[in-house]
Write an enzyme that holds these catalytic residues in place. Structure first.
Site, PDB file in Angstrom:
ATOM      1  CB  ALA A  16      -0.944   0.002   1.197  1.00 28.93           C
ATOM      2  CG  ASP A  19       4.691   4.717  -8.621  1.00 29.99           C
ATOM      3  OD1 ASP A  19       4.528   5.864  -8.175  1.00 29.99           O
ATOM      4  OD2 ASP A  19       4.716   4.453  -9.833  1.00 29.99           O
ATOM      5  CG  LEU A  20      -0.345  -0.632  -8.826  1.00 29.32           C
ATOM      6  CD1 LEU A  20      -0.557  -0.195 -10.263  1.00 29.32           C
ATOM      7  CD2 LEU A  20      -0.347  -2.152  -8.740  1.00 29.32           C
ATOM      8  CB  ALA A  21      -1.032   1.558  -3.577  1.00 27.32           C
ATOM      9  CG  ASP A 180      -2.859  -7.164 -20.109  1.00 27.52           C
ATOM     10  OD1 ASP A 180      -2.707  -5.919 -20.177  1.00 27.52           O
ATOM     11  OD2 ASP A 180      -2.436  -7.931 -20.985  1.00 27.52           O
ATOM     12  CG  HIS A 181      -2.453  -1.537 -17.535  1.00 30.06           C
ATOM     13  ND1 HIS A 181      -1.213  -2.088 -17.311  1.00 30.06           N
ATOM     14  CD2 HIS A 181      -2.278  -0.570 -18.471  1.00 30.06           C
ATOM     15  CE1 HIS A 181      -0.328  -1.480 -18.089  1.00 30.06           C
ATOM     16  NE2 HIS A 181      -0.938  -0.569 -18.797  1.00 30.06           N
ATOM     17  CE  LYS A 185      -3.873   1.198 -21.907  1.00 28.77           C
ATOM     18  NZ  LYS A 185      -3.777   2.480 -21.240  1.00 28.77           N
ATOM     19  CG  HIS A 243       0.359  -4.865 -22.215  1.00 30.38           C
ATOM     20  ND1 HIS A 243      -0.424  -5.293 -21.166  1.00 30.38           N
ATOM     21  CD2 HIS A 243       1.339  -4.108 -21.661  1.00 30.38           C
ATOM     22  CE1 HIS A 243       0.067  -4.809 -20.026  1.00 30.38           C
ATOM     23  NE2 HIS A 243       1.140  -4.101 -20.305  1.00 30.38           N
TER      24      HIS A 243
END
Length: 491
Positions: A16, A19-21, A180-181, A185, A243
């Site tokens: 937490a 950086d991602l959080a 997988d962000h 999208k 991706h």
């Protein structure tokens, strides 16, 4: 699944303080709360090694939201749902304390014992955490339990299998949500709709009418602070295995019989199974690798990859990949799917170009070089939208054809840096919709395909750097298409 659902849950974020959080997860949870997709029945437990308190976490959450979404109201009520526990993932006593806190929060927020465990940290701990959650009964509750993990899922097929075995010892496949962000999208999700809701495209979506497909994901950034991670990864592991192959699967899949998670995944898996394996001796005929040298981005001189950090000196890691994929099935036999992705390229862009076959004898061209095939362009980012390139006679141009563009732009709200993909994926996880998450079979097939390429390249020292920062990659990437009579479209 209905958007009316307001799922209730305790969200546990491992990592937490990372950086991602900060950049993605906290603003995403806030957006879901703000838009009414989640009600007051939620709590977030932040875990990390730092000796923070609830107040320190809440202050950090508040700051990250202010940076990302310019909130209009006071954040005090929202951040009061956040709790912190100093945590060592390898220490058994930490898990007992976590269980007690979760049970307390489930009572206070009436979350029906639904739990999400989000692993936003180094992948070497994924297996350990999953098994400790099982061992200490944290995943066993009256509600549902879900495990969300970030890439990379292994570094090759062998390590991926090992990790999957560890996770599956603790969680069922339908409880594991591999993010997988790209699949979150808007325009990637739109690929299916463009194809399957439009007769004008789906009837032409095959090798009789399409000459080639191009998928480009380019970045202007270099490795920044990720030098150590990136040098063990490279563009192939970082982008192609996940991706890029996911986008190819969506473009090439057969229409599913129903819009359910299992049916859509089943069709994507068939595409990955139909990818023609590459003979190691023929890698150079199908794939090109590159590494950026000195150049200019936005008028400023930027260093070569090997000069970005001390540990990158003499690195053989690729920062660019271009490849030609062939799908051996009835629909796509003979149609090349070209992919390219890289860092320090001329523009930040992710787009798909479908080039249709030209008619056999076009009387409206002066010369062959004037040919303008019909193109369908799907812009994933930054200018989300669809463009269809047709030929028409422009006023006063005699009887010659000139290309015109029919464009639709799906413009997001300007000035707001929306972590939109994560927002959607978090909500999907909360309502149990795994359609836009990666199934183990997809992961395994993707690794199987790229392992051949990575292994071959790791045994040969490349002649790097071979492209200038601010260009669109090495010349060999252009030659890859030129030998088939095509070129990269930059529209």
């Amino acid at each position: 699944m209905s958007n009316e659902l307001q799922p209730k849950s305790v969200i546990v974020i491992f990592g937490a303080t990372g950086d991602l959080a900060k950049r993605k997860l906290f603003p995403s949870i806030y957006r879901l709360y703000q838009s009414g997709k989640i009600s007051e029945n939620f709590a977030v437990v932040g875990l990390a090694r730092r000796p923070w308190t609830d107040e320190v976490l809440r202050e950090n959450v508040s700051n990250s939201i202010k940076e990302a979404v310019s909130p209009k109201e006071d954040l005090e009520e929202f951040v009061s749902h956040f709790y912190y526990q100093s945590f060592d993932v390898t220490d058994d006593s930490s898990y007992s304390g976590l269980n007690a806190l979760i049970k307390e929060l489930e009572g206070a927020y009436e979350t029906e014992e639904n739990r999400i465990f989000y692993l936003a940290m180094a992948p070497e701990f994924f297996g350990t955490i999953a098994n400790k959650l099982q061992e200490y009964g944290l995943k066993d509750s009256a509600g549902w339990s879900r495990l969300v993990i970030e890439k990379p899922f292994g570094i090759d097929i062998k390590s991926a299998r090992k990790l999957n075995k560890q996770l599956r010892a603790a969680f069922d496949e339908d409880q594991i949500y591999r993010i997988d962000h790209y699949l979150g999208k808007e325009m990637v999700q739109n690929i299916e709709v463009i194809r399957f809701a439009n007769g004008i495209f789906e009837h032409l979506w095959n090798n009789r009418f399409i000459s080639n497909v191009q998928v480009t994901s380019s970045e202007t950034l270099g490795v920044e602070e990720r030098a150590r991670y990136y040098d063990t990864s490279g563009a192939t592991r970082d982008m192609v295995q996940n991706h890029m192959l996911q986008m190819v699967a969506l473009l090439a899949m057969e229409p599913p019989i129903k819009l359910t998670t299992d049916e859509i995944r089943s069709e994507k898996i068939k595409v990955l199974r139909a990818l023609r394996p590459i003979n190691p001796k023929e890698i150079d005929n199908f794939f090109v690798r590159g590494q950026y040298g000195v150049g200019k981005i936005g008028g400023e001189t930027v260093p070569a990859y090997v000069d970005e950090a001390d540990e990158l000196e003499n690195s053989n890691t690729e920062t660019f990949v271009a490849g030609k994929l062939l799908i051996d099935n009835y629909r796509w036999a003979g149609v090349p799917f070209y992919i390219r992705t890289g860092k320090r390229l001329a523009e930040k862009s992710t787009k798909i170009v479908i080039e249709f076959n030209d008619i056999p004898m076009n009387l409206y061209y002066k010369k062959d070089k004037d040919r303008h095939p019909n193109l369908l362009i799907i812009n994933i980012q930054p200018n989300e939208g669809i463009t269809l390139c047709l030929n028409a006679k422009k006023s006063g141009s005699g009887s010659l054809a000139e290309p015109i563009q029919l464009a639709y732009n799906h413009n997001p709200v300007p000035g707001i840096n929306t972590p939109e993909a994560y927002e959607k994926l978090l909500y999907d996880c909360m309502i149990g919709d795994a359609t836009n998450f990666t199934h183990w079979d997809e992961v395994a097939l993707s690794w199987k395909f790229v392992d051949t390429i990575i292994n071959e390249w790791s045994n040969k020292t490349a002649d790097f750097p071979n492209y200038r920062s601010g260009s669109m990659g090495p010349e060999a990437a252009d030659e890859l298409l030129a030998k088939d009579g095509f070129h990269w479209w930059s529209i």
